[in-house]
Every structure is written in C-alpha cells, then in structure tokens.
Design an enzyme around this catalytic site. Structure first.
Site, mmCIF file in Angstrom:
data_model
loop_
_atom_site.group_PDB
_atom_site.id
_atom_site.type_symbol
_atom_site.label_atom_id
_atom_site.label_comp_id
_atom_site.label_asym_id
_atom_site.label_seq_id
_atom_site.Cartn_x
_atom_site.Cartn_y
_atom_site.Cartn_z
ATOM 1 N NE ARG A 115 -3.545 1.824 1.160
ATOM 2 C CZ ARG A 115 -3.939 2.656 1.611
ATOM 3 N NH1 ARG A 115 -4.707 2.234 2.855
ATOM 4 N NH2 ARG A 115 -3.941 3.965 1.307
ATOM 5 C CG ASP A 148 -2.436 2.198 7.940
ATOM 6 O OD1 ASP A 148 -2.821 1.441 6.925
ATOM 7 O OD2 ASP A 148 -3.420 3.315 8.185
ATOM 8 N NE ARG A 149 0.624 3.911 13.120
ATOM 9 C CZ ARG A 149 -0.702 4.155 12.909
ATOM 10 N NH1 ARG A 149 -0.831 4.552 11.619
ATOM 11 N NH2 ARG A 149 -1.755 3.988 13.690
ATOM 12 C CD GLU A 274 -2.351 13.358 9.033
ATOM 13 O OE1 GLU A 274 -2.841 12.587 8.216
ATOM 14 O OE2 GLU A 274 -2.531 13.135 10.108
ATOM 15 N NE ARG A 290 -5.767 12.343 5.360
ATOM 16 C CZ ARG A 290 -5.677 10.788 5.183
ATOM 17 N NH1 ARG A 290 -4.569 9.984 4.676
ATOM 18 N NH2 ARG A 290 -6.485 10.375 6.049
ATOM 19 C CG ASP A 291 -7.060 20.206 7.628
ATOM 20 O OD1 ASP A 291 -7.108 19.475 8.605
ATOM 21 O OD2 ASP A 291 -7.168 21.674 7.493
ATOM 22 N N GLY A 295 -10.143 20.565 7.500
ATOM 23 C CA GLY A 295 -10.545 21.063 5.993
ATOM 24 C C GLY A 295 -10.631 20.100 4.881
ATOM 25 C CG ASP A 322 -9.265 15.542 2.193
ATOM 26 O OD1 ASP A 322 -9.111 14.531 1.733
ATOM 27 O OD2 ASP A 322 -8.912 16.108 3.119
ATOM 28 N NE ARG A 369 -9.482 6.590 1.689
ATOM 29 C CZ ARG A 369 -8.673 6.455 2.914
ATOM 30 N NH1 ARG A 369 -7.723 5.396 2.582
ATOM 31 N NH2 ARG A 369 -8.156 7.351 3.504
ATOM 32 C CE1 TYR A 403 -4.245 7.383 1.867
ATOM 33 C CE2 TYR A 403 -2.211 7.507 2.003
ATOM 34 C CZ TYR A 403 -3.313 7.335 2.624
ATOM 35 O OH TYR A 403 -3.317 7.306 4.059
#
EC number: 3.2.1.18
Length: 469
Positions: A115, A148-149, A274, A290-291, A295, A322, A369, A403
């Site tokens: 990813r 993700d981590r 970000e 990216r807020d 936002g 966004d 997405r 993304y």
C-alpha cells in the site's frame, strides 16, 4: 662401446650443448642492450601519461615532446545536482504511461502485498516505490494486512509498470511511512519505523544510513508517502507528528547528502498537514497536502529553495478535493479550512498549481475512495471564485481508487518545461471487500500530461476479487 667410452661421449655432448647455450645467452644480452639504448635515446620524444582522479573523475593526458610539456585535461562530468530552473508545462489532458495490474496478476502469481505506492524518477528511469507488508497476496500472512503500522513493513522499489514480486523488487528500508527523492547525484530515502508513541525516522543517502530523527510529539511520526524534491543538492521533506484529528506538529526539514541542515516548524495559515504531494518548479517546491483535522480544501506549503524558507495556506477554490467532503462551494477560502459534513478523515491527494493551467485531482465520490477525476480549474490556487473548466475521468466511480500523488521526471531533456505526472493507488480487499478476502493491497496507474487534448477512458484495477475467495 665400453663404459669408459660411453662416459667420455656423454661428457663431450654435454660440453658442446653448454657452449651453444652460452653463445645464445651472450647474443640475447647484446640484443637487449642495443634495444634499451635505442629506447633511451627516444624516450623523451613521445610519452603519454594518464592520471585519473577518481574523486573528480578528471582525466589528465600529459604529452612530453622534446622539451615542451603539453597538458590536456578533459573533465568527465558526473550527473550534476538537479536545478529546478524550469516552469511546469501546459497540460491539455492526461495519458496513462504505466499500469501494473498487480491484483489481477496476484490471482496466480506471487505478488507482494503493498500500500501507499508512489513514483519517483532519477536521471536514468522512473520507478514505483511502495510499502510492502512482508507477504504475498496468496500467502496466509496476508490476513489482517489492513493495519498501517507493523514491524513487517518496508519500502521496496520495482520497475514502473511491473507488479511487485520478490524477484523484481529491491529492498530500500524498514518502515511504515516513507519518502524518497533523487538530487541528481544520489538518492535520499526516509523510512519511519517503531512504536506509534516512540517512532524513529531513518535517513539514507546513496543507500547508506546517514542520520536518524526521533519522534518529537510521540504520536505517529510520519512523512509524505510520495516523492520529496531536491534543488542544488538540498532536498526538502515535510514530516508531521501528533494527532490526526487535532492540532499536530509539522516540520519542513532540509537535507544535504542525507544530513539535516535546517528545520522549520510549520508557518502560515494551514491548520493541519499530512501526506504532502510535492513538485518542483522555478527554484521552488509546492506541496499539496491533507488536512485530516478540519479542512475539505487542501492545504499547500510553498517553499523557496534558495532561501530555504516556507509558508502555508489553502488552495483558494471552492471546488473541494479531499475525501470525505461536503458539496463544492461557490466561494472558497485561501487562509482557512472549509468544514462541513461529511468532513474528516481525508485522503492523500495532489494538484498542480500553474495559474490558468491549474489541475486538481480528486475521487469522484465525495464520501468513498472510489473513482478518480482530474479537474482543470484556472487560478484555483489564488482565486476563491475559480470554477471547473474541464474534466477528465481517470477511474469510473464504480471502481475503487485510493491515495494519489504527484511526480515529475526532472531529467527529461526533450522538454524545456517540467511535464506534470501523477499516480493513483487502486486499493482492493478490505475494508470494502471484506466478505471476499482478509487482505488489503493495491495496483497502480501512472499518468503524465499531454500538450494537446486527449480522448477518454477509465483505467480501474480490474481484478475479479471473487476469484480470491
């Protein structure tokens, strides 16, 4: 013949052979002396000495002719440091330059689970970079790769357009967040690893560890997930540490050969930063970010690469890019986030702010997405009342996306400007397709600008996920 006669005969033969060998040796010695004398008499007439300095790659040929010494130096130029001296090219449409179809291949081939892919170029080629999950799609370890981590993740690179396999992927560094860029001489790469509350960023230059950066807010130190940008040997990276849904702490960090030469805390009016997508032009770097806090309009960071200074604000247009996002606004905001339901959490995205040739990318769905489109919005970066002038569908809305980010082949000598390019991650598996599979992975498409108008087409991932059940 009696024994004594045999002895005398053998001795005579040996003496004769010895005399012959002696005469041959004397003649050889005379010949060598003669040749040596002739060589000495002409030694200074024409001698060439070559000296190669490995550090500067300079070849010096010295010719000695009688009493005159002539030096002729030829500099063999290394690829020089990248200088961001060009502006962006005008774009009238977008064409696909690569599509790896990784998930389709993964139904029968050993494709690596990834990813957060992106594309980055060097003087020789462009490659795909992605964070792997330490497993292949058909491997049982692919279960629960929505996380993700983990300690099993790391950055790999593969030829652009080829699906990532164990055999064609090059390991870069261990981590679950990354950025990478080439300064024209060597590549710098950053990977973030470790615990959420105590992470460390490792910095590599020319594949060697140069320094580390420890968390400064103890809340998921993270970086761009797309390429950074270099100018005149200095590479700039945006990193954030802190909450994803509240005030975080962002730094703009400048590197030379993988070593930090300057840090700046975030300046300007952006409230949250970000996953910036950055590109270079006119000795500047522009980052569209990216807020994740407030936002639905994207914050931008504008960096002067000569002064090594930056400021931040928001893309001014009321066309929001966004995901999730409320409906587009008639009038946008240059210095404040645009809020509304649905709002957070957000998605990595990009844009090319080029006055009347500005293009912004976004998912077609305002909530999910899914789908992807490119919007030409003249002066979107500076005009709150700017509107959509052209639209090009990249992925239809009934297909998953993910993304997206920018990249540029700065070493394309065929153009007097920088041709904007971007990629779109096409996520498959969990969470949207959890009833079929337990894994999450992606394929990738990459597109570059065309100076003339183009046709139409949708370029989805295309895998039948039910085949994996």
């Amino acid at each position: 013949m009696n024994p004594n006669q045999k002895l005398f005969a053998s001795s005579g033969i040996a003496i004769v052979l010895g005399i012959i060998n002696l005469l041959i040796g004397i003649s050889n010695m005379s010949l060598n002396i003669s040749l040596y004398s002739k060589g000495e008499s002409h030694k200074n007439n024409n001698l060439t000495c070559t000296n190669i300095n490995q550090n500067d790659t300079t070849m010096v040929n010295t010719y000695i002719n009688n009493a005159t010494i002539i030096d002729k130096s030829t500099k063999i130029e290394n690829p020089g440091y990248l200088l961001l001296n060009k502006s962006l090219c005008n774009v009238e449409g977008w064409v696909v330059i690569a599509k790896d179809n990784a998930i389709r291949f993964g139904e029968s081939e050993q494709i690596i689970v990834t990813r957060e892919p992106y594309v980055s170029c060097d003087p020789l080629s462009c490659k795909m970079y992605a964070l792997h999950q330490g497993t292949t799609i058909r491997n049982k370890h692919s279960n629960s790769t929505t996380h993700d981590r983990t300690a099993f993740r790391g950055l790999i690179s593969t030829p652009l357009g080829s699906p990532p396999t164990v055999s064609n992927s090059e390991f870069i560094c261990v981590g679950w967040s990354s950025t990478s860029c080439h300064d024209g001489v060597n590549r710098m790469t950053i990977c973030v690893q470790g615990d959420n509350e105590n992470a460390t960023a490792t910095v590599y230059y020319n594949k060697r560890l140069t320094t580390t950066i420890k968390t400064w807010a103890k809340n998921i130190l993270r970086t761009q997930e797309s390429e950074c940008v270099c100018h005149n040997s200095t590479c700039v990276v945006v990193m954030t540490d802190g909450p994803a849904n509240n005030q975080a702490f962002t730094k703009v960090i400048y590197f030379h050969k993988g070593m930090i030469i300057k840090e700046e805390s975030l300046k300007g009016s952006a409230k949250h930063i970000e996953e910036c997508s950055c590109y270079g032009h006119n000795q500047r770097v522009t980052c569209v970010c990216r807020d994740n806090w407030q936002g639905a309009n994207r914050p931008i960071i504008e960096i002067d690469m000569n002064k090594l200074e930056h400021t931040s604000r928001y893309i001014c247009t009321g066309v929001l890019t966004d995901t999730s996002r409320p409906k587009d606004k008639t009038i946008g905001e240059c210095f404040n986030p645009i809020t509304g339901s649905p709002g957070a959490p957000g998605i990595k995205g990009f844009g090319f702010l080029n006055e009347d040739n500005t293009w912004l990318g976004r998912t077609i769905s305002p909530r999910l997405r899914s789908g992807f489109e490119m919007l030409k919005i003249p002066n979107a970066g500076t005009d709150p009342e700017s509107k959509i002038k052209e639209r090009q569908e990249i992925v239809s809305n009934d297909n998953w996306s993910g993304y997206s980010g920018s990249f540029i082949d700065y070493w394309n000598d065929n153009s007097e400007c920088y041709n904007p390019c971007f990629y779109v991650e096409l996520i498959r598996g969990r969470p949207e397709e959890a009833k079929y599979v337990e894994w999450t992975s992606n394929s990738l498409i990459a597109l570059c600008g065309s100076p003339i108008s183009v046709g139409s087409g949708s370029f989805p991932d295309g895998a039948q996920i039910k085949y994996f059940s």
